[in-house]
Design an enzyme around this catalytic site. Structure first.
Site, PDB file in Angstrom:
ATOM      1  N   GLU B 166       0.886  -1.256   0.031  1.00  0.00           N
ATOM      2  CA  GLU B 166       0.034   0.030  -0.026  1.00  0.00           C
ATOM      3  C   GLU B 166       0.848   1.146  -0.035  1.00  0.00           C
ATOM      4  O   GLU B 166       1.782   1.571   0.792  1.00  0.00           O
ATOM      5  CB  GLU B 166      -0.955  -0.132   1.158  1.00  0.00           C
ATOM      6  CG  GLU B 166      -1.927   0.953   1.110  1.00  0.00           C
ATOM      7  CD  GLU B 166      -2.965   0.981   2.236  1.00  0.00           C
ATOM      8  OE1 GLU B 166      -3.532  -0.157   2.501  1.00  0.00           O
ATOM      9  OE2 GLU B 166      -3.587   1.920   2.742  1.00  0.00           O
ATOM     10  N   ARG B 167       0.759   2.148  -1.012  1.00  0.00           N
ATOM     11  CA  ARG B 167       1.547   3.184  -1.041  1.00  0.00           C
ATOM     12  C   ARG B 167       2.974   2.896  -1.436  1.00  0.00           C
ATOM     13  O   ARG B 167       4.050   3.562  -0.937  1.00  0.00           O
ATOM     14  CB  ARG B 167       1.194   4.385  -0.020  1.00  0.00           C
ATOM     15  CG  ARG B 167       0.114   4.352   0.514  1.00  0.00           C
ATOM     16  CD  ARG B 167      -0.663   5.000  -0.642  1.00  0.00           C
ATOM     17  NE  ARG B 167      -2.157   5.200  -0.138  1.00  0.00           N
ATOM     18  CZ  ARG B 167      -3.276   5.309  -0.945  1.00  0.00           C
ATOM     19  NH1 ARG B 167      -3.043   5.520  -2.224  1.00  0.00           N
ATOM     20  NH2 ARG B 167      -4.413   5.516  -0.405  1.00  0.00           N
ATOM     21  N   LYS B 286      -3.849  -0.308  13.714  1.00  0.00           N
ATOM     22  CA  LYS B 286      -4.783   0.816  13.380  1.00  0.00           C
ATOM     23  C   LYS B 286      -6.412   0.337  13.537  1.00  0.00           C
ATOM     24  O   LYS B 286      -6.588  -0.747  12.856  1.00  0.00           O
ATOM     25  CB  LYS B 286      -4.654   0.861  11.793  1.00  0.00           C
ATOM     26  CG  LYS B 286      -5.502   1.774  10.995  1.00  0.00           C
ATOM     27  CD  LYS B 286      -5.011   1.829   9.527  1.00  0.00           C
ATOM     28  CE  LYS B 286      -5.784   2.866   8.823  1.00  0.00           C
ATOM     29  NZ  LYS B 286      -5.765   3.107   7.461  1.00  0.00           N
ATOM     30  N   GLU B 290     -10.497   4.542   9.363  1.00  0.00           N
ATOM     31  CA  GLU B 290     -10.654   4.224   7.800  1.00  0.00           C
ATOM     32  C   GLU B 290     -11.337   2.967   7.345  1.00  0.00           C
ATOM     33  O   GLU B 290     -10.754   2.096   6.508  1.00  0.00           O
ATOM     34  CB  GLU B 290      -9.280   4.481   7.080  1.00  0.00           C
ATOM     35  CG  GLU B 290      -8.724   5.852   7.091  1.00  0.00           C
ATOM     36  CD  GLU B 290      -7.357   6.167   6.275  1.00  0.00           C
ATOM     37  OE1 GLU B 290      -6.660   5.205   6.142  1.00  0.00           O
ATOM     38  OE2 GLU B 290      -7.100   7.360   6.046  1.00  0.00           O
ATOM     39  N   ARG B 335     -11.249  17.664  10.139  1.00  0.00           N
ATOM     40  CA  ARG B 335     -10.761  16.156  10.326  1.00  0.00           C
ATOM     41  C   ARG B 335      -9.555  16.525  11.256  1.00  0.00           C
ATOM     42  O   ARG B 335      -8.678  15.699  11.982  1.00  0.00           O
ATOM     43  CB  ARG B 335     -10.266  15.830   8.912  1.00  0.00           C
ATOM     44  CG  ARG B 335      -9.172  14.727   9.055  1.00  0.00           C
ATOM     45  CD  ARG B 335      -8.981  14.056   7.602  1.00  0.00           C
ATOM     46  NE  ARG B 335      -7.808  13.287   7.695  1.00  0.00           N
ATOM     47  CZ  ARG B 335      -7.506  12.541   6.598  1.00  0.00           C
ATOM     48  NH1 ARG B 335      -8.010  12.701   5.421  1.00  0.00           N
ATOM     49  NH2 ARG B 335      -6.383  11.590   6.587  1.00  0.00           N
ATOM     50  N   LYS B 359       1.080  10.591  13.627  1.00  0.00           N
ATOM     51  CA  LYS B 359       1.701  11.085  12.376  1.00  0.00           C
ATOM     52  C   LYS B 359       2.083  12.530  12.691  1.00  0.00           C
ATOM     53  O   LYS B 359       1.617  13.458  13.336  1.00  0.00           O
ATOM     54  CB  LYS B 359       0.581  11.029  11.284  1.00  0.00           C
ATOM     55  CG  LYS B 359       0.281   9.824  10.818  1.00  0.00           C
ATOM     56  CD  LYS B 359      -0.438   9.737   9.653  1.00  0.00           C
ATOM     57  CE  LYS B 359      -0.870   8.537   9.002  1.00  0.00           C
ATOM     58  NZ  LYS B 359      -1.695   8.236   7.749  1.00  0.00           N
ATOM     59  N   ASP B 364      -2.449  13.990   6.976  1.00  0.00           N
ATOM     60  CA  ASP B 364      -2.004  12.672   6.341  1.00  0.00           C
ATOM     61  C   ASP B 364      -0.802  12.869   5.402  1.00  0.00           C
ATOM     62  O   ASP B 364      -0.957  13.089   4.540  1.00  0.00           O
ATOM     63  CB  ASP B 364      -2.881  12.012   5.702  1.00  0.00           C
ATOM     64  CG  ASP B 364      -2.688  10.963   5.302  1.00  0.00           C
ATOM     65  OD1 ASP B 364      -1.630  10.061   5.825  1.00  0.00           O
ATOM     66  OD2 ASP B 364      -3.466  10.115   4.591  1.00  0.00           O
ATOM     67  N   GLU B 392       4.183   9.014  -0.697  1.00  0.00           N
ATOM     68  CA  GLU B 392       2.378   8.824  -1.227  1.00  0.00           C
ATOM     69  C   GLU B 392       2.313  10.184  -1.772  1.00  0.00           C
ATOM     70  O   GLU B 392       1.413  10.287  -2.816  1.00  0.00           O
ATOM     71  CB  GLU B 392       1.853   8.368   0.183  1.00  0.00           C
ATOM     72  CG  GLU B 392       0.177   8.619  -0.317  1.00  0.00           C
ATOM     73  CD  GLU B 392      -0.455   8.016   1.167  1.00  0.00           C
ATOM     74  OE1 GLU B 392       0.021   7.693   2.248  1.00  0.00           O
ATOM     75  OE2 GLU B 392      -1.834   7.956   0.826  1.00  0.00           O
TER      76      GLU B 392
END
Lengths: 697, 697
Positions: B166-167, B286, B290, B335, B359, B364, B392
């Site tokens: 992923e990414r 996680k 999402e 957000r 993060k 993001d 990303e």
């Protein structure tokens, strides 16, 4: 040693010697000085009086190869100036005996002449000469003449825009679409070299489940930049096309092949492509197949669709390769019959630059299939062969399966359409029906893994496919030995051992995986055994649809009492295969539902024979490991360890297949595991649980 | 030259010298004989009196490095036996000045002693000494002491079971799950070497969007086999876990963290893991993020979820890394505020072996974000840092972005929570709140591409991350120069030029991509510009949600008149950022909706300043190309061409970004492109069409 020498020494140890990247084009120094000297007598100079790209490639490849093998630089000069000991590259369009891409190699008084009718012929001749040296054959009185039997020898890459490969097990796509056309990965050229060296002259770079992107101006630039790399190696580029592209990127309301606007759109698109890529090969099309749209969406047939594209390409000498891989989602029908039923009636209706590409068997690249009944039944339509190199149903990258025996088995099958000896090979090389167009394709097993194919020995499948595409009369054994000698070891005993290992590998796989004509017992991603699978998004995508196990027996009845698919073959074939007594055991369950207790020609009942195959197949993997261990001293350590590790995985998975099958089928046969085999140590439930793990999200 | 020398020469030319595989661990021979001799005076022998794995690794790595750099074999002996000129590796648990993983290197009379409190400390000392030689520094009076400021220095791999990442933009996953545990790819060890050399001591091998497979007995064997490779390099393995695993693989009806059966299941699972992997690091989670399930599905909170896992791991000294990356699908909410709002109230409620991973910014991994307001506000809860190395939002593998300036910008941000100087670095290294547990993670940019990172210069991001994780006080410039010298060229002028290129690259990217505090204008796969995107499966996954362009102006008002997200920062920060006159320009549109005609501190209106940034950013890529061209003579040709090609793509795409933004925003601003910049040659419609191509299926 001065520091440069030290540097090189250290460097060479830091840099992995045999990560497999060089494939069979290794050109390591010949250790025997006498042999080097003997070769060198005819290799003092390379003579080429031309700057045309393919000829330049030929001279440079020869130089690279000789320099490696003989350990000294060989100059390329425009004229031998009377010197002997040179290798002369020359084109002679009037050369008899050769077809367009053939070559002749003659050694006379230590001067070798490589002649082609075309530049490509010379290039192929160069690689043939190098192969001769790589396999340590004498070149003293060399006289070789060879022409390819099939015109279009291609790889089909099922590569997607996001770099994933459908059914790829060796990393990501070789094509870096996000970097093209600005950055040209050096690997593209290595890919072209490898293909040219085995006679491949065409490559379809994108998946048959095609993205519209490839026909946009943006992507055509990328495609053109690849074509520029391939061109000097005599390789043409092709694209898989998405049939509704006139709608998705052309803004039209329809993609109906009889619509004039649609025709114009494809004509314009072809013109646009050939402006960028003057030697563009053509289109490969998967239409009305597994959810892909096609002409039938508009009430038209495959010929309508293919012909529209063919007309757009014809002015540029491009071809359409239209796939016959079609079948309906119908649990009552026999998928076996679908392609024949749809295509045979269209014979004679296709344009001259259309070739219909047929998978070797009637279903889908199973470990063993009878030949597709289409072969031989469309005398007015060129039929091309589609083999699969990537191991979708052959254990991904952890099972050793040398595929040349699969290819040969199909090519040598007798269709009887023109009497005895009407082999599939004679259909596809055009000799039987005088096809003006001939083609053979392999679904590529290459990826971004450093060694190209994941399993180091799977390189042999790419190699053997290319060589057979050139000359289908070559034997699987000769090609295996050639590849092993060029790639793994020149030591004859070890080379022979590995050759033997390759040759038996497919039968071993069939034994533990799908013996006696079983097919399609895989999980969704085609990795693990799932013969119990009976639910799916399509009724014909279940395992039970294919094996039809019940309390009586096992197998798909395709005789007159069943689906009667056998009727698609010529009477000579039907006669043999429709009788379970004369049907070859490898095809038995392809055509017959056989009782568990039925005694077979082996003297065992079906159940006992099945068990025997599953058990001996799994056991044979152990024997393969021992055989591999015996060549350790002659194989590069990294390659050796790599294969050895994969064989351990294969052993584990072979037992998994064995246990899955026997425990599942036992629920129907109600028979014990016959002596001397022991009951699996695990239960069917445990086997299923393990399979489920590999299906967890 | 004898044939062996010829062979090596030829071999080294056939084998690509600089395909980037060796990363910064190249150890090419030092060309200056005087310098070699000077180093060699202290490097005649390596002395190690132990066979413990990590120490053995240390000695062998030192031997490999010295042998390469000095061009001669250096023996490893158990005792120096009174000889000078040796390098002694020794562990002294009582060593003052050092923490557990620190090292001291002292050169006294040409005898170098590398001391660690632990075996790992010695290993890190060895790499520090080698780095000294690789960067050609004097070691005559060497006296180096260094200890890591953060305990857990990790890579997070977002790698899936099917080998996709992923990414990921550098090929497939490094981990070949289908081959493990039987075949150990030699690359696993190279990966461990590279990490150990920069101080990384932990790796999470699977995606935070986790598959249940990894907790099955079948996959734990595979994970254990990787752990065995990493262990001698002082690296612990961690797993991302799927919170509902007790249901998906445990057969339980619930995954409620307060359910005793669920607790028992995790306890048993932890015991099972530690039996296979005694030094297993722990779990990364996680949850409720999402679409990933979590404790909130059962009416519990994040602390409940984390603590359950923590209790299962505690007896084995494992840790739980619980991600704070959470936000609701609410187009009305901001957000920005979500993570703080959810996690701050939980401060003090987590078990001792839990660390919350945050993060760097509140949204993001944007090219530029203000620091996350959580840092500093949870004094009783260890907070770890999550940076993203994979690009990303930074142009995949075709844009050059050296990320150390991003990391440093965040680490040096002042939270003011303990008065001036309360930097984010002091939060995460534990010094501010005396955390007992500290961690920093980088989402890996590695893949199966031969050069590991796709873009050759992106290796610098992996390198700089590791070095900063060890010591966040190192400068971005020093690290860039270190990496360039070790990897690309030791020629000082060219090294300085490339260092300069790296240092400016991020600001250039921000200028053409997201200047003045813009964010998230990407297409779905985060590749192309799509600031016009206003539809999505979630209201907060649109571009317009973030930039809020309208006829008045641009930017997200997070002041008291808007979402008031600024209230999450300390008053000192709020004071500066809440006033558009004092808010730093790079953060302006993060916090303010600014009128197009508003004059900024640069003297230009917002519109003119935006245009200026977009245009100058895109132009700067041209300047970077020239700069790169100037170092050609000192860079390996393959690497040079590789980067040069990518810079051309970057230039093309920078113009794309520029045109997309200015043409789109112009529809709101109704202002002309200011002189001296010229109107884009294409229309917004054309830009959109190009973007659409990259979204075609």
């Amino acid at each position: 040693m001065n520091y440069k020498v030290i540097f090189l020494f250290l460097f060479s140890t830091l840099c992995r010697a045999d990560d497999g990247y060089r494939l069979w084009l290794k050109y390591d120094l010949i250790k025997d000085a006498g042999q080097r000297a003997s070769y060198a007598r005819s290799a003092q100079l390379i003579v080429l009086n031309s700057t045309r790209p393919v000829l330049k490639t030929a001279a440079e490849e020869l130089q690279t190869g000789l320099q490696g093998l003989l350990g000294k630089p060989i100059p390329i000069v425009a004229s031998a100036a009377g010197k002997t000991g040179s290798i002369i590259l020359t084109v002679n369009p009037g050369q008899p005996q050769l077809n367009d891409e053939g070559y002749q190699i003659l050694n006379r008084r230590n001067t070798i002449t490589i002649t082609g009718k075309t530049d490509s012929g010379v290039l192929y001749g160069v690689f043939a000469l190098l192969r001769h040296l790589q396999t340590r054959q004498s070149i003293a009185q060399l006289s070789l003449t060879s022409s390819p039997k099939i015109q279009h020898r291609m790889l089909n890459h099922w590569d997607n825009t996001d770099a994933s490969i459908e059914r790829g097990y060796a990393g990501e796509s070789l094509w870096k679409w996000y970097e093209l056309p600005e950055r040209i990965d050096p690997r593209y050229r290595e890919y072209a070299r490898a293909n040219a060296s085995i006679g491949i002259n065409g490559t379809v770079v994108n998946n048959v489940n095609a993205s519209s992107r490839f026909l946009t101006a943006e992507y055509l630039q990328k495609v053109a930049s690849l074509a520029n790399v391939f061109r000097p190696y005599g390789i043409k580029i092709y694209l898989s096309v998405y049939f509704p592209a006139p709608k998705t990127i052309g803004g039209l309301k329809t993609a109906d092949p009889l619509d004039p606007e649609v025709n114009q759109w494809w004509t314009d698109k072809a013109n646009e492509i050939y402006k960028l890529i003057p030697d563009f090969g053509g289109f490969l099309v998967k239409a009305n197949s597994e959810g892909q749209p096609g002409p039938q969406d508009y009430g038209r047939n495959h010929a309508d669709g293919a012909n529209m594209l063919a007309k757009a390409l014809a002015p540029h000498k491009g071809i359409v390769i239209w796939r016959a891989f079609v079948y309906k989602a119908d649990g009552k029908a026999d998928r076996f019959k679908a392609a024949y039923d749809e295509f045979k009636p269209l014979d004679g209706q296709f344009e001259k630059n259309v070739i219909v590409q047929v998978k070797n068997g009637p279903i889908d690249f199973q470990p063993r299939e009878p030949f597709s009944p289409i072969f031989g039944t469309m005398p007015q339509t060129p039929l091309g062969m589609e083999f699969q190199l990537t191991q979708e149903y052959l254990g991904f990258a952890t099972h050793l399966v040398y595929e040349a025996p699969i290819f040969k088995e199909c090519l040598e099958s007798d269709t009887y359409v023109g009497g005895k000896g009407s082999t599939v090979a004679k259909v596809i090389d055009g000799s039987l029906h005088e096809y003006k167009l001939t083609a053979i394709a392999g679904v590529a097993n290459t990826g971004s893994d450093r060694n190209w194919t994941g399993h180091p020995l799977a390189q042999a499948n790419w190699y053997a496919f290319g060589r057979l595409a050139w000359d289908h009369t070559l034997s699987a054994e000769a090609l295996a030995n050639e590849w092993v000698t060029m790639t793994l070891t020149t030591e004859p005993t070890s080379a022979k051992t590995v050759t033997d290992l390759l040759l038996k590998s497919r039968e071993i796989y069939v034994n533990y995986n799908t013996p006696l004509g079983l097919s399609r017992p895989w999980t969704g991603v085609h990795f693990a055994p799932e013969p119990w699978q009976n639910r799916s998004s399509r009724p014909d995508w279940t395992a039970v649809y294919y094996h039809r196990a019940d309390s009586v027996g096992l197998g798909f009845d395709r005789t007159v009492k069943g689906s009667h698919a056998l009727a698609q073959y010529r009477p000579e074939v039907q006669r043999q295969w429709s009788n379970p007594e004369t049907c070859p055991l490898p095809y038995l369950l392809w055509f017959h539902h056989i009782a568990w207790t039925k005694k077979l020609s082996t003297g065992r009942t079906l159940w006992d024979e099945l068990c025997s195959r599953f058990y001996s197949g799994a056991d044979s993997v152990g024997a393969m490991q021992k055989q591999w261990a015996s060549v350790k001293k002659d194989i590069d350590p990294e390659t050796f360890a790599n294969v050895a590790g994969r064989l351990v995985t294969q052993q584990k998975e072979a037992l998994w297949w064995r246990d899955a099958w026997v425990l599942y089928l036992q629920e129907f046969s109600k028979q014990p595991i016959p002596a001397p085999f022991k009951k699996p140590e695990r239960s069917l439930k445990e086997v299923k649980e393990l399979v489920e793990i590999y299906q967890l999200r």
